[in-house]
Design a protein around this motif. Sequence first.
Motif, PDB file in Angstrom:
ATOM      1  N   GLY A  48       0.824  -1.204   0.000  1.00 23.71           N
ATOM      2  CA  GLY A  48       0.000   0.000   0.000  1.00 23.71           C
ATOM      3  C   GLY A  48       0.852   1.246   0.000  1.00 23.71           C
ATOM      4  O   GLY A  48       1.573   1.517  -0.967  1.00 23.71           O
ATOM      5  N   LEU A  49       0.795   1.993   1.086  1.00 23.60           N
ATOM      6  CA  LEU A  49       1.567   3.228   1.188  1.00 23.60           C
ATOM      7  C   LEU A  49       3.054   2.929   1.154  1.00 23.60           C
ATOM      8  O   LEU A  49       3.556   2.123   1.939  1.00 23.60           O
ATOM      9  N   TRP A  50       3.774   3.585   0.238  1.00 28.19           N
ATOM     10  CA  TRP A  50       5.207   3.365   0.019  1.00 28.19           C
ATOM     11  C   TRP A  50       5.526   1.875  -0.114  1.00 28.19           C
ATOM     12  O   TRP A  50       6.537   1.375   0.376  1.00 28.19           O
ATOM     13  N   ALA A  51       4.613   1.179  -0.788  1.00 23.65           N
ATOM     14  CA  ALA A  51       4.757  -0.250  -1.097  1.00 23.65           C
ATOM     15  C   ALA A  51       4.866  -1.124   0.151  1.00 23.65           C
ATOM     16  O   ALA A  51       5.378  -2.234   0.090  1.00 23.65           O
ATOM     17  N   LYS A  52       4.367  -0.625   1.273  1.00 23.44           N
ATOM     18  CA  LYS A  52       4.379  -1.392   2.516  1.00 23.44           C
ATOM     19  C   LYS A  52       2.960  -1.853   2.859  1.00 23.44           C
ATOM     20  O   LYS A  52       1.974  -1.238   2.439  1.00 23.44           O
ATOM     21  N   THR A  84      -0.528  -2.062   4.341  1.00 24.30           N
ATOM     22  CA  THR A  84      -1.287  -0.915   4.827  1.00 24.30           C
ATOM     23  C   THR A  84      -2.723  -1.291   5.145  1.00 24.30           C
ATOM     24  O   THR A  84      -3.405  -1.916   4.330  1.00 24.30           O
ATOM     25  N   VAL A  85      -3.165  -0.891   6.344  1.00 27.03           N
ATOM     26  CA  VAL A  85      -4.584  -0.968   6.690  1.00 27.03           C
ATOM     27  C   VAL A  85      -5.220   0.330   6.212  1.00 27.03           C
ATOM     28  O   VAL A  85      -4.804   1.415   6.600  1.00 27.03           O
ATOM     29  N   LEU A  86      -6.230   0.204   5.374  1.00 29.84           N
ATOM     30  CA  LEU A  86      -6.931   1.381   4.854  1.00 29.84           C
ATOM     31  C   LEU A  86      -8.423   1.210   5.091  1.00 29.84           C
ATOM     32  O   LEU A  86      -9.062   0.345   4.510  1.00 29.84           O
ATOM     33  N   ASN A  87      -8.963   2.015   5.989  1.00 32.10           N
ATOM     34  CA  ASN A  87     -10.400   2.036   6.260  1.00 32.10           C
ATOM     35  C   ASN A  87     -10.896   3.474   6.269  1.00 32.10           C
ATOM     36  O   ASN A  87     -10.099   4.401   6.354  1.00 32.10           O
ATOM     37  N   ASN A  88     -12.204   3.645   6.212  1.00 35.49           N
ATOM     38  CA  ASN A  88     -12.723   5.010   6.217  1.00 35.49           C
ATOM     39  C   ASN A  88     -13.042   5.469   7.636  1.00 35.49           C
ATOM     40  O   ASN A  88     -12.918   4.712   8.604  1.00 35.49           O
ATOM     41  N   VAL A  89     -13.452   6.717   7.769  1.00 31.71           N
ATOM     42  CA  VAL A  89     -13.672   7.352   9.072  1.00 31.71           C
ATOM     43  C   VAL A  89     -14.682   6.583   9.914  1.00 31.71           C
ATOM     44  O   VAL A  89     -14.434   6.262  11.087  1.00 31.71           O
ATOM     45  N   GLU A  90     -15.839   6.292   9.339  1.00 28.12           N
ATOM     46  CA  GLU A  90     -16.910   5.636  10.103  1.00 28.12           C
ATOM     47  C   GLU A  90     -16.504   4.240  10.551  1.00 28.12           C
ATOM     48  O   GLU A  90     -16.877   3.796  11.645  1.00 28.12           O
ATOM     49  N   THR A  91     -15.743   3.536   9.730  1.00 25.89           N
ATOM     50  CA  THR A  91     -15.281   2.202  10.111  1.00 25.89           C
ATOM     51  C   THR A  91     -14.415   2.273  11.358  1.00 25.89           C
ATOM     52  O   THR A  91     -14.622   1.520  12.324  1.00 25.89           O
ATOM     53  N   TYR A  92     -13.441   3.175  11.350  1.00 23.35           N
ATOM     54  CA  TYR A  92     -12.569   3.321  12.532  1.00 23.35           C
ATOM     55  C   TYR A  92     -13.370   3.755  13.758  1.00 23.35           C
ATOM     56  O   TYR A  92     -13.076   3.336  14.881  1.00 23.35           O
ATOM     57  N   ALA A  93     -14.393   4.590  13.573  1.00 19.99           N
ATOM     58  CA  ALA A  93     -15.179   5.077  14.703  1.00 19.99           C
ATOM     59  C   ALA A  93     -15.971   3.954  15.375  1.00 19.99           C
ATOM     60  O   ALA A  93     -16.347   4.064  16.547  1.00 19.99           O
ATOM     61  N   ASN A  94     -16.224   2.865  14.654  1.00 13.58           N
ATOM     62  CA  ASN A  94     -16.919   1.711  15.235  1.00 13.58           C
ATOM     63  C   ASN A  94     -16.014   0.853  16.108  1.00 13.58           C
ATOM     64  O   ASN A  94     -16.489   0.138  16.990  1.00 13.58           O
ATOM     65  N   VAL A  95     -14.707   0.906  15.850  1.00 11.98           N
ATOM     66  CA  VAL A  95     -13.762  -0.015  16.493  1.00 11.98           C
ATOM     67  C   VAL A  95     -13.741   0.103  18.015  1.00 11.98           C
ATOM     68  O   VAL A  95     -13.840  -0.908  18.720  1.00 11.98           O
ATOM     69  N   PRO A  96     -13.615   1.315  18.607  1.00 11.75           N
ATOM     70  CA  PRO A  96     -13.594   1.398  20.070  1.00 11.75           C
ATOM     71  C   PRO A  96     -14.850   0.824  20.713  1.00 11.75           C
ATOM     72  O   PRO A  96     -14.794   0.214  21.792  1.00 11.75           O
ATOM     73  N   LEU A  97     -15.999   1.022  20.074  1.00 12.44           N
ATOM     74  CA  LEU A  97     -17.257   0.515  20.606  1.00 12.44           C
ATOM     75  C   LEU A  97     -17.266  -1.006  20.631  1.00 12.44           C
ATOM     76  O   LEU A  97     -17.765  -1.620  21.585  1.00 12.44           O
ATOM     77  N   ILE A  98     -16.710  -1.619  19.603  1.00  7.27           N
ATOM     78  CA  ILE A  98     -16.659  -3.082  19.540  1.00  7.27           C
ATOM     79  C   ILE A  98     -15.703  -3.636  20.589  1.00  7.27           C
ATOM     80  O   ILE A  98     -16.002  -4.627  21.269  1.00  7.27           O
ATOM     81  N   ILE A  99     -14.559  -3.003  20.740  1.00  7.12           N
ATOM     82  CA  ILE A  99     -13.581  -3.464  21.737  1.00  7.12           C
ATOM     83  C   ILE A  99     -14.164  -3.361  23.147  1.00  7.12           C
ATOM     84  O   ILE A  99     -13.985  -4.249  23.984  1.00  7.12           O
ATOM     85  N   MET A 100     -14.887  -2.290  23.438  1.00  8.50           N
ATOM     86  CA  MET A 100     -15.450  -2.099  24.772  1.00  8.50           C
ATOM     87  C   MET A 100     -16.644  -3.006  25.032  1.00  8.50           C
ATOM     88  O   MET A 100     -16.800  -3.549  26.131  1.00  8.50           O
ATOM     89  N   ASN A 101     -17.510  -3.192  24.037  1.00  7.87           N
ATOM     90  CA  ASN A 101     -18.777  -3.902  24.252  1.00  7.87           C
ATOM     91  C   ASN A 101     -18.795  -5.334  23.746  1.00  7.87           C
ATOM     92  O   ASN A 101     -19.701  -6.090  24.095  1.00  7.87           O
ATOM     93  N   GLY A 102     -17.829  -5.701  22.919  1.00 10.72           N
ATOM     94  CA  GLY A 102     -17.734  -7.074  22.449  1.00 10.72           C
ATOM     95  C   GLY A 102     -18.377  -7.316  21.095  1.00 10.72           C
ATOM     96  O   GLY A 102     -19.250  -6.560  20.644  1.00 10.72           O
ATOM     97  N   ALA A 103     -17.956  -8.393  20.458  1.00 12.93           N
ATOM     98  CA  ALA A 103     -18.453  -8.739  19.122  1.00 12.93           C
ATOM     99  C   ALA A 103     -19.936  -9.102  19.150  1.00 12.93           C
ATOM    100  O   ALA A 103     -20.689  -8.754  18.239  1.00 12.93           O
ATOM    101  N   ASP A 104     -20.377  -9.813  20.195  1.00 14.84           N
ATOM    102  CA  ASP A 104     -21.783 -10.223  20.272  1.00 14.84           C
ATOM    103  C   ASP A 104     -22.705  -9.012  20.348  1.00 14.84           C
ATOM    104  O   ASP A 104     -23.792  -9.005  19.754  1.00 14.84           O
ATOM    105  N   TRP A 105     -22.291  -7.991  21.110  1.00 13.60           N
ATOM    106  CA  TRP A 105     -23.089  -6.767  21.199  1.00 13.60           C
ATOM    107  C   TRP A 105     -23.252  -6.141  19.818  1.00 13.60           C
ATOM    108  O   TRP A 105     -24.359  -5.755  19.428  1.00 13.60           O
ATOM    109  N   PHE A 106     -22.164  -6.043  19.078  1.00 12.43           N
ATOM    110  CA  PHE A 106     -22.213  -5.417  17.766  1.00 12.43           C
ATOM    111  C   PHE A 106     -23.102  -6.215  16.816  1.00 12.43           C
ATOM    112  O   PHE A 106     -23.902  -5.645  16.073  1.00 12.43           O
ATOM    113  N   ARG A 107     -23.002  -7.546  16.880  1.00 11.63           N
ATOM    114  CA  ARG A 107     -23.778  -8.397  15.986  1.00 11.63           C
ATOM    115  C   ARG A 107     -25.262  -8.415  16.350  1.00 11.63           C
ATOM    116  O   ARG A 107     -26.094  -8.847  15.551  1.00 11.63           O
TER     117      ARG A 107
END
Length: 468
Positions: free
Chosen positions: A327-331, A333-356
């Motif tokens: 990806g970036l500089w041929a290394k 790379t994780v590439l996600n958009n703003v809303e995707t990243y904003a979901n991550v803390p909620l999933i880590i705190m509340n768990g995968a089952d909560w999100f599903r």
Amino acid sequence: MKGETCRILICAGTGCLAGGSDKIYEKMCKLTSENENVAVEFGEEIAHKDGVCPCNTISVRKSGCHGFCEMGPLMRIEPLGILYTKVSPDDCEAIYHKTIQRGEVIHRLLFEQDGIEYQKQEEIPFYAQQTRIVLKNCGHIDAENIDEAIANGGYQALEKALFTMTPDEVIDVISESNLRGRGGGGFATGYKWKQVARQEEKTRYVVCNGDEGDPGAFMDRSIMEGDPHKMIEGMLIAAYAVSAQEGYIYVRAEYPLAVKRLQIAIAQAEQMQLIGDHIMGSDFSFHLHINRGAGAFVCGEGSALTASIEGQRGMPRTKPPRTVEQGLWAKPTVLNNVETYANVPLIIMNGADWFRSIGTEGSPGTKAFALTGSVKNTGLIEVPMGTNLRKIVYDIGGGIKKDAEFKGVQIGGPSGGCLVTPHLDVSLDFDSLKKMGAMIGSGGLVVIDSNTCMVEVARFFMNFTQNE
């Protein structure tokens, strides 16, 4: 915040600022500072009149987008929960002397629908019909104050990941949640992270795509403006999961307020050792940069975006290799958009089952949409995946303007498609829309009424992409 008994939140998102909310903020600050019996809090400073500092305090804050853009400029007054709509600087005197000083409601500034007047924000149908998770803090906190983000749970998920989870465990939770990318194609986020983590190359990057180019779309902009720390925390967790030490946020140059708020958020996080070397006293280090795009629509595509960050012409390249490999500089790379990243803390705190438990089996969680066009209540909304158009247009949006007939919705920008009357009850999720030849895309919903020629709509989107 500590010591506040009354809190005035004035929407300072791009839409309300265009309507003059900055003048409203200045007027409310002036009114409160002139009062002899009240200490007024402006950001981190306390202003006193004649050295008097009583216990009762009023804070005047600039928030991010409240979402109810059709009714802006907006002002929320806590703890009363009152939402005043279409506020002007001329209304400030009455608001201060009647509502702030005496607790009286100014009825002409309340939202009214079908003859019903709504005093509390949460009771307004536009809000009551939503499930605001990613957008929960937008409009409720000062986006330029990291203390408010932390007071509302900010960076707790990062702490949990760093001190109670291994990188592989973080990836496993994101994979189990089935979080799919909110930027377009709905690719599995956990699988993408796993692909980067397994690469032999140890120099890796985390990149956030904030190049929101679809006409009528402003979800990512509103998150960056209203709750930037949630997205930044998601990037930090991603970096920890794949052992990346450097990241970039790619933002459209047309989003100057988002850039400003991100700059402030990053600087404050660095001061608190939440970004930089040995974050929270751990062995994890991560540095974050902002890169402004030049307005090219094509740079929303991943390989064009990374090429632009590198200083090259933003043009998509042939794949493979994919971004997770080179990806970036041929290394890798994780590439996600703003809303995707904003979901991550909620999933880590509340768990995968909560999100599903939210949304559909194949498309769990919520999705933010920009509801625009021929609908009475335009604005930024968030609903569970699988919600149908009828609920969005009629229950949340209040129906078609001038009570015209619904004709269709253009969804997903130039790469998306049009949904018409027979699709009103179809589930809005990644897989259902794909079967109909459409896509969620970044989340723009442009409502079209019976008086609009579809040829004109198609011509608009064709001209938009050609001009880019």
